[in-house]
Design an enzyme around this catalytic site. Sequence first.
Site, PDB file in Angstrom:
ATOM      1  N   ALA A 315       0.788  -1.229   0.000  1.00 56.40           N
ATOM      2  CA  ALA A 315       0.000   0.000   0.000  1.00 56.40           C
ATOM      3  C   ALA A 315       0.825   1.285   0.000  1.00 56.40           C
ATOM      4  CB  ALA A 315      -0.935  -0.017   1.207  1.00 56.40           C
ATOM      5  N   GLU A 317       3.740   2.063  -0.964  1.00 61.84           N
ATOM      6  CA  GLU A 317       4.734   2.312  -2.008  1.00 61.84           C
ATOM      7  C   GLU A 317       4.075   3.053  -3.166  1.00 61.84           C
ATOM      8  OE1 GLU A 317       6.223  -1.676  -2.601  1.00 61.84           O
ATOM      9  OE2 GLU A 317       6.801  -1.846  -0.500  1.00 61.84           O
ATOM     10  N   ARG A 366       1.084  -1.165   4.857  1.00 66.35           N
ATOM     11  CA  ARG A 366       1.697  -2.007   3.827  1.00 66.35           C
ATOM     12  C   ARG A 366       0.748  -3.102   3.312  1.00 66.35           C
ATOM     13  NH1 ARG A 366       6.942  -4.748   2.831  1.00 66.35           N
ATOM     14  NH2 ARG A 366       6.629  -6.994   2.869  1.00 66.35           N
ATOM     15  N   ARG A 384       3.118 -12.093   0.575  1.00 66.07           N
ATOM     16  CA  ARG A 384       3.507 -13.290   1.345  1.00 66.07           C
ATOM     17  C   ARG A 384       2.369 -14.308   1.284  1.00 66.07           C
ATOM     18  NH1 ARG A 384       7.110 -10.440   1.076  1.00 66.07           N
ATOM     19  NH2 ARG A 384       8.643  -9.734   2.622  1.00 66.07           N
ATOM     20  N   HIS A 436       7.818  -2.520  -6.888  1.00 64.26           N
ATOM     21  CA  HIS A 436       7.774  -2.110  -5.480  1.00 64.26           C
ATOM     22  C   HIS A 436       8.632  -0.856  -5.313  1.00 64.26           C
ATOM     23  CE1 HIS A 436       6.178  -5.942  -3.611  1.00 64.26           C
ATOM     24  NE2 HIS A 436       6.328  -6.268  -4.884  1.00 64.26           N
ATOM     25  N   SER A 437       8.618  -0.351  -4.103  1.00 69.82           N
ATOM     26  CA  SER A 437       9.486   0.772  -3.773  1.00 69.82           C
ATOM     27  C   SER A 437       9.969   0.527  -2.348  1.00 69.82           C
ATOM     28  CB  SER A 437       8.664   2.046  -3.863  1.00 69.82           C
ATOM     29  OG  SER A 437       9.260   3.090  -3.149  1.00 69.82           O
ATOM     30  N   TYR A 488      15.890  -9.932   1.884  1.00 71.75           N
ATOM     31  CA  TYR A 488      15.721 -10.818   3.017  1.00 71.75           C
ATOM     32  C   TYR A 488      14.878 -11.965   2.523  1.00 71.75           C
ATOM     33  CZ  TYR A 488      15.858 -11.730   8.016  1.00 71.75           C
ATOM     34  OH  TYR A 488      16.138 -12.257   9.231  1.00 71.75           O
ATOM     35  N   GLU A 510      12.573  -2.951  -7.293  1.00 76.33           N
ATOM     36  CA  GLU A 510      12.463  -1.960  -6.221  1.00 76.33           C
ATOM     37  C   GLU A 510      12.845  -0.627  -6.846  1.00 76.33           C
ATOM     38  OE1 GLU A 510      11.338  -2.352  -3.201  1.00 76.33           O
ATOM     39  OE2 GLU A 510      11.400  -4.517  -2.868  1.00 76.33           O
TER      40      GLU A 510
HETATM   41 ZN   LIG Z   1       6.952  -3.753  -1.521  1.00 75.45          ZN
END
Ligand SMILES: [Zn+2]
Length: 609
Positions: A315, A317, A366, A384, A436-437, A488, A510
Site C-alpha cells: 500500500a 509504495e 503495507r 507473502r 515495489h518501492s 531478506y 524496487e
Molecule cells: Zn513492496
Amino acid sequence: MPPARKLLRFPVCEVVLLLLFLKCETCARNLDVGENAIDRQNPENLQDDFVGKELTKRAVTEDQAVEREAEPFKDYTGWQMLRIFPPSTSVLDQVLTSLEVDPRVVVLGVFKAQLAIDVALSPTTPLEAVLSPAHQPNLCNLDDKKSFRLKDPISPRKISRQCSDKRSPENETKSLGNGRKDKNSDNFLGWKTVDGFLSPRSARQHNVTQPLSWDDYYRYDSMVLFIQRLANEYSTVEYLEIGKSFEGRPLLALVFALRPAQMVKQYRKSILKNRRLRNRESENPSTEKKRHKRKTNKKKKNTKTFVFIEAGIHAREWISPAMATFLAQQLADAGRKFLRRVTVIVAPMANPDGYEFSHTTDRMWRKNRRETPDSACRGVDLNRNWAKAWGSSGSSGDPCSDTYRGVEAFSEPETQALRDLALAWMEKISLYLSFHSYGNFVLHPWSYSESPSSKERLLKKVAKRIRKHMKRNGYPDFKGGQTGDILYQASGTSEDYMHDAGVQYAYTIELPHYSFILDPENILPVSTAVWRTLVCTIGIVAKKQSVLAFCKKRLVKIQLKNGKTASGWFDKKLPLEEAEQSIMERYNMTEKRRAKDDVKRNLFLSDLK
Ligand SMILES: [Zn+2]
C-alpha cells in the site's frame, strides 16, 4: 419457457427464492471473506462484470465508505527515519526480531546484502529502547562520518573503526561488561538518520475533468477513471474487472493488444475452466499436481512476447501504481505497430484498500485491510500470500506483523484475482515484473530460499540489461541479485509463484530512491526511466530484431487541437521537432483520406436513395 415467466406464475415461490437469495448473500458475506469475489458471481453475470465498462464511481466509493469505520489519522509528525547497520547477518536477525514487534518502530526495508535495516522511529523513543537488551550491541551514530554515503554497503570493520573513534564512556563500560566481545566487531551497531522524511503531501482528490498527469499521487477513484478512459479512447486497450478487494473495491487490469476484446473472452473462459478444475481438485486433491505439471510442460507459443506487470501490492509504495499508470498510457500510445509483436497486461493497483488506507489513515500501511483472527490487528501482506513456499520462513504467522501471510495461500481476494488473471495466459507469459518501492534493485527468484533457480544464468543476463538501462536513464545506483540474498528471505511472493509456474523471466523491481515517501516530482523521471527500460527489456526477452528495434527508437507524442494525442516511433537520433512534424503530416494525411472516404460514402448513400 424462460424461468422468469415461471416465477411470475408462482408468486409464493418467487418470494421464497428471494428470501433464500437474500439469506445466502448475507451468509456469503459473513463466511467467505477469503473467497474470490469472482467465484461468488453467477457465470451469467461474468460478462457484465468483466467487460465492466459501466463501472460507476458509486461502486467504487460510496457503498464502501458507509461500511468502513473511520479510524483516526495516524500522525507520524516528528518520526525519524533511520538506517541501521548491523555488523553481521546474525545481529541483523536479532535486531530485526526486536524491531518487528515494537509499536514504536515501523520497519521500512531490510537489505541483507548491504547489512542495513531502514526504520521509522517514534520521536520520543531512543534507538536503544527498541533493541532487545540481550543482543544490544554498542550503538554508534554515523551521521557525522563524511566518508559514508547512504547507499554504500558498510563493512563490519568500518563500523567498528568508525564507532571506536568516538566511544562514549557508557559504551566503554558496556564493552568491558561484555569482556571478550569487545574485540569483536559484532559488538558495534551503526545507524544514520535519513533525510527527507515525513512530509507526506496529500494526494489529489478525485477530479473528473482532469486526466492523470503524473504530477501527484492520485487516489484510487482517479485511477479507476483513468483506466476506463484509456479503454474507451484506444482500440488497442481493454480493461477487466478481475475481482473485488476485501472492502469491495473493483480490482482492475488493463490489456494492451491488437485485439483486446478477444483477450477479454479468453480470460472469461479461463476463469470458468479454472473454477471447474478447482472444484474437481477440492474433491480429489491429487489432480492439482497433474494440472501443474501439464501447465509447466506446455511449450510456450512464441508468436508474440507476452508481458505481465503488477504494481501497488504494498500500500505505502505510492510511486509504484503511479508509475504503472504512466506505463499504461505509454502502452496505449505505443500503437498497433508495437502491439503487433507484444501483448501486455498491467494490473496497476493490486491493493486498493491498503492504498486508500495509506492516504486516509496510516501513511506507513503495507498490507491489505483483511480482518484477522486478532481483532486488534488487520491486514495480510499480499506479497507473502502466494502459494510458492507459502508459510515457510520469510513471512509471519502473527496477524500484527507487517509480513503476515494470511491463514492459507491465496486466502486474499486480491492475490486470487491476480493469480487467475495470470493463469489465463500462463503458458504465454515470458516476462513478469512486480513493481515495489524502494531501493534501486532488480531482484530475481528465489526469494524464499538462498539456493538459485535452475534458470539463474538467464535471469541474471536479463537483469543485467535492466540495470544497464535504468543506469543509462538516470539511476546509476541500480543493483541486482537474488531476492533472498539481497533483501531478506521472503516466502509466498508473486515473483516466486510466477517463476515456479513457468515464467522464465520473473522479477521484482524496487524502484529508485531511498524512501517510499517521495515528492511527486519524482514520478515522471522514475516512470520515464522504467518505460525506456521496459521497451528494451521486452526486446531482449523477445529475441527478435523487430522487437529489439523499438529499443533504439523513442515514442513521440503530440497533442492535437481536439484534445487527443497522436504518436509515432522515431529513431532516437532524429530531432524531436522533425519527429513531431512527421506525426502531424501523417495525421493530416489520414484526416484528408478519411474526409475523402466520407464524401465517397455520402455520394454512394445518396445514390442509393
Ligand atoms: Zn513492496
